[in-house]
Design a protein around this motif. Structure first.
Motif, mmCIF file in Angstrom:
data_model
loop_
_atom_site.group_PDB
_atom_site.id
_atom_site.type_symbol
_atom_site.label_atom_id
_atom_site.label_comp_id
_atom_site.label_asym_id
_atom_site.label_seq_id
_atom_site.Cartn_x
_atom_site.Cartn_y
_atom_site.Cartn_z
ATOM 1 N N SER A 293 0.845 -1.202 0.000
ATOM 2 C CA SER A 293 0.000 0.000 0.000
ATOM 3 C C SER A 293 0.876 1.246 0.000
ATOM 4 O O SER A 293 2.040 1.207 0.402
ATOM 5 N N TRP A 294 0.257 2.369 -0.422
ATOM 6 C CA TRP A 294 1.012 3.620 -0.538
ATOM 7 C C TRP A 294 0.016 4.784 -0.527
ATOM 8 O O TRP A 294 -0.902 4.837 -1.345
ATOM 9 N N GLY A 295 0.212 5.728 0.388
ATOM 10 C CA GLY A 295 -0.675 6.881 0.482
ATOM 11 C C GLY A 295 -0.640 7.767 -0.746
ATOM 12 O O GLY A 295 0.368 7.855 -1.450
ATOM 13 N N ASP A 296 -1.771 8.430 -1.004
ATOM 14 C CA ASP A 296 -1.910 9.396 -2.097
ATOM 15 C C ASP A 296 -1.681 8.768 -3.470
ATOM 16 O O ASP A 296 -1.185 9.403 -4.385
ATOM 17 N N THR A 297 -2.052 7.502 -3.616
ATOM 18 C CA THR A 297 -1.945 6.851 -4.925
ATOM 19 C C THR A 297 -3.327 6.657 -5.534
ATOM 20 O O THR A 297 -4.298 6.371 -4.843
ATOM 21 N N THR A 298 -3.391 6.783 -6.845
ATOM 22 C CA THR A 298 -4.618 6.494 -7.572
ATOM 23 C C THR A 298 -4.661 5.012 -7.920
ATOM 24 O O THR A 298 -3.639 4.314 -7.889
ATOM 25 N N ALA A 299 -5.824 4.528 -8.281
ATOM 26 C CA ALA A 299 -5.942 3.112 -8.659
ATOM 27 C C ALA A 299 -5.150 2.807 -9.913
ATOM 28 O O ALA A 299 -4.691 1.676 -10.112
ATOM 29 N N GLU A 300 -4.958 3.807 -10.779
ATOM 30 C CA GLU A 300 -4.233 3.574 -12.037
ATOM 31 C C GLU A 300 -2.828 3.028 -11.819
ATOM 32 O O GLU A 300 -2.339 2.210 -12.602
ATOM 33 N N ALA B 55 0.246 15.269 -4.955
ATOM 34 C CA ALA B 55 0.594 16.282 -3.958
ATOM 35 C C ALA B 55 1.784 15.815 -3.124
ATOM 36 O O ALA B 55 2.664 16.597 -2.774
ATOM 37 N N ASP B 56 1.802 14.516 -2.803
ATOM 38 C CA ASP B 56 2.971 13.920 -2.179
ATOM 39 C C ASP B 56 3.955 13.607 -3.294
ATOM 40 O O ASP B 56 3.754 12.687 -4.088
ATOM 41 N N ALA B 57 5.029 14.359 -3.361
ATOM 42 C CA ALA B 57 5.962 14.254 -4.488
ATOM 43 C C ALA B 57 6.586 12.870 -4.598
ATOM 44 O O ALA B 57 7.088 12.500 -5.676
ATOM 45 N N GLN B 58 6.586 12.102 -3.507
ATOM 46 C CA GLN B 58 7.184 10.770 -3.540
ATOM 47 C C GLN B 58 6.219 9.710 -4.069
ATOM 48 O O GLN B 58 6.632 8.616 -4.456
ATOM 49 N N ALA B 59 4.928 10.017 -4.070
ATOM 50 C CA ALA B 59 3.930 9.016 -4.459
ATOM 51 C C ALA B 59 3.955 8.787 -5.966
ATOM 52 O O ALA B 59 4.075 9.732 -6.754
ATOM 53 N N PRO B 60 3.845 7.554 -6.414
ATOM 54 C CA PRO B 60 3.822 7.285 -7.854
ATOM 55 C C PRO B 60 2.540 7.795 -8.498
ATOM 56 O O PRO B 60 1.487 7.831 -7.852
ATOM 57 N N TYR B 61 2.629 8.173 -9.760
ATOM 58 C CA TYR B 61 1.440 8.614 -10.482
ATOM 59 C C TYR B 61 1.361 8.039 -11.893
ATOM 60 O O TYR B 61 0.328 8.149 -12.551
ATOM 61 N N ARG B 62 2.430 7.410 -12.377
ATOM 62 C CA ARG B 62 2.405 6.813 -13.709
ATOM 63 C C ARG B 62 1.610 5.507 -13.670
ATOM 64 O O ARG B 62 1.727 4.711 -12.732
ATOM 65 N N ILE B 63 0.808 5.279 -14.696
ATOM 66 C CA ILE B 63 -0.013 4.067 -14.782
ATOM 67 C C ILE B 63 0.883 2.833 -14.649
ATOM 68 O O ILE B 63 1.884 2.702 -15.351
ATOM 69 N N GLY B 64 0.529 1.956 -13.728
ATOM 70 C CA GLY B 64 1.241 0.691 -13.589
ATOM 71 C C GLY B 64 2.518 0.739 -12.773
ATOM 72 O O GLY B 64 3.136 -0.302 -12.537
#
Length: 496
Positions: free
Chosen positions: A212-219, A246-255
């Motif tokens: 798990s990881w905070g501030d992550t989208t399902a994508e 918003a959390d610069a460390q959280a991943p945002y790229r699909i997959g």
């Protein structure tokens, strides 16, 4: 005659070797001895829980043409496998019924690796964002659980490091740990309480994999190609793919989290998954059911599992005050309802409602024990066939009978009631003008009958359509009924 007997015996020996039950013939260049070199994949570890009654593949590398010997304490005799020409080997065993006796697996070449203190039981993946990640040390009752923990507790923990990658990561870096105050401190509280309830009810050990990881989208948790191949979600997913969190460390790229945190788990047989996420997708609740269905399908494909063998259970996010500038009005209740819809779209799924334990001033309510227990109630009934578990009723359908709207609920068990004995609260109805008015609600078994003097010809209904207002309606088991709406348009204005 002796020559014929010899040939028959030779053929029988070859047949045994080819069946995999005996030692296979040595290929050209092989010497038939135990492997000079030997590694074992980290899929197999000491202190782990193996999924009961499932094939488990042990693998690694060695010296081509030589042999690796595998001994499992629950089997009568060791097995042997030959290292292939490319230096790899694998050997599949079948795990026994779950039990509290520790097991041991030994893998031998010229050197020997011993994996002890292994338990056999039920293994679950626990994933999502910050409310799944939330550590036991910061949850209500968490410190007492930590103080009382000891290594004999039949729960084992695999805490996957928070990493992201642009391509699948083959090897697992996390290590299985027994329950101690130290290993539990930063482990998921929801996962722990879920596992504890399963142990008590099933009387078998439980392995918990926290990814798990905070501030992550399902994508970021779904397989990238599966998301991009889906026309219904691709456009919104690509917007997320281009927008740092918003959390610069959280991943945002699909997959990206799928590649680094889910893919390495693929060779660990599991019973299913629990999922607690949604806050980071509230800008687009309309596409969330299809997105989550795509995620669940990609996980099942990774584990080579049919839907019937891999349940995917969802926790609804909690109500809390509108603290962000969402792109859609009523973003929080819309997401809670979208999670219900996702549970209906995904085969072998279910949803738990947490409306009654939320903290409207905090996106991270500290009561994780009830969330974990409700996940366990759902798994016990649906996965393990233990009928009669408490469950939240959910909206099932609507009938119009003159001035009365009749709303039906699934999973209402012995019927509906209210927490305080008064009439059900926060129901609204609207006519063709789409203007909603408070409704008078009356319980009739599994149905609630709605009327409103201001709406002589009712057409639509909704319940608790608010960031902070939650209904007092409950199932007879005591669990809350969550938000719903009977229409598919998006509200043109935000909640006052």
């Amino acid at each position: 005659m002796k020559r014929i007997d010899f040939l028959i015996a030779l053929l029988l020996c070859c047949a045994v070797g080819c069946s995999g039950k005996g030692e296979p013939a040595v290929p050209e260049g092989g010497n038939g001895g135990l492997s000079e070199k030997l590694t074992v994949s980290p899929t197999l570890q000491a202190h782990m829980v193996m999924q009961q009654n499932k094939p488990f593949t042990i693998s690694g590398t060695g010296t081509a043409g030589q042999y690796v010997e595998i001994s499992c304490s629950w089997e009568g005799k060791p097995g042997r496998v030959q290292v292939s020409a490319d230096g790899s080997w694998q050997y599949t065993v079948t795990t026994p019924e779950g039990g509290f006796d520790a097991q041991q697996v030994t893998v031998s070449g010229k050197q020997t690796f011993t994996f002890d203190n292994i338990l056999v039981g039920e293994v679950w993946v626990c994933s999502g964002q910050s409310n799944m990640w939330w550590p036991l040390k910061d949850a209500e009752g968490g410190l007492s659980e930590m103080i009382g923990a000891n290594a004999s507790l039949p729960i084992r923990l695999l805490h996957v490091p928070q990493e992201q990658a642009s391509a699948p990561v083959a090897s697992l870096s996390a290590r299985w740990q027994p329950c101690t105050a130290g290993s539990l401190e930063w482990f998921s509280a929801v996962a722990y309480f879920f596992g504890k309830q399963l142990v008590e009810a099933l009387q078998v050990p439980v392995g918990l994999i926290n990814a798990s990881w905070g501030d992550t989208t399902a994508e970021v948790w779904a397989e990238r190609d599966a998301v991009l191949a889906n026309d219904a979600i691709r456009e919104q997913a690509l917007k997320q793919d281009a927008t740092p969190r918003a959390d610069a460390q959280a991943p945002y790229r699909i997959g990206s989290a799928f590649h680094a945190m889910i893919y390495p788990l693929r060779d660990i047989p599991v019973a299913g998954a629990i999922w607690y996420q949604g806050e980071s997708n509230m800008d687009a609740p309309g596409t969330y059911p299809e997105l989550l269905a795509t995620l669940a399908a990609s996980w099942r494909k990774l584990w080579k599992a049919e839907a019937a063998d891999f349940p995917f259970y969802i926790a609804q996010i909690c109500p809390y005050e509108r603290a962000f500038d969402y792109r859609v009005p009523y973003a929080n209740p819309a997401m809670r309802f979208a999670q219900q819809q996702a549970s209906k779209l995904i085969a072998n799924s279910g949803v738990i409602c947490n409306d009654d334990i939320g903290d409207i001033h905090n996106i991270h309510p500290r009561n994780k024990q009830d969330v974990g227990k409700r996940f366990a109630f759902l798994a016990l009934e649906e996965k393990y066939g233990k009928a009669g578990q408490p469950r939240s009723p959910i909206y099932a359908g609507l009938r119009i009978n003159g001035r009365v709207l009749e709303v039906d609920f699934s999973y209402a068990g012995a019927g509906l009631e209210t927490a305080d004995g008064t009439s059900p609260t926060y129901f609204e109805v609207a006519g063709a003008d789409r203007i909603f008015h408070p409704a008078t609600a009356e319980i009739s078994g599994h149905t609630v009958r709605l009327t409103a003097a201001a709406v002589p010809e009712p057409a639509f209904a909704r319940l608790g359509w608010s960031y902070t207002h939650t209904t007092n309606l409950r199932g007879k088991g005591g669990l809350p009924v969550s938000v719903f709406k009977t229409y598919d348009w998006v509200e043109p204005t935000e909640e006052p």
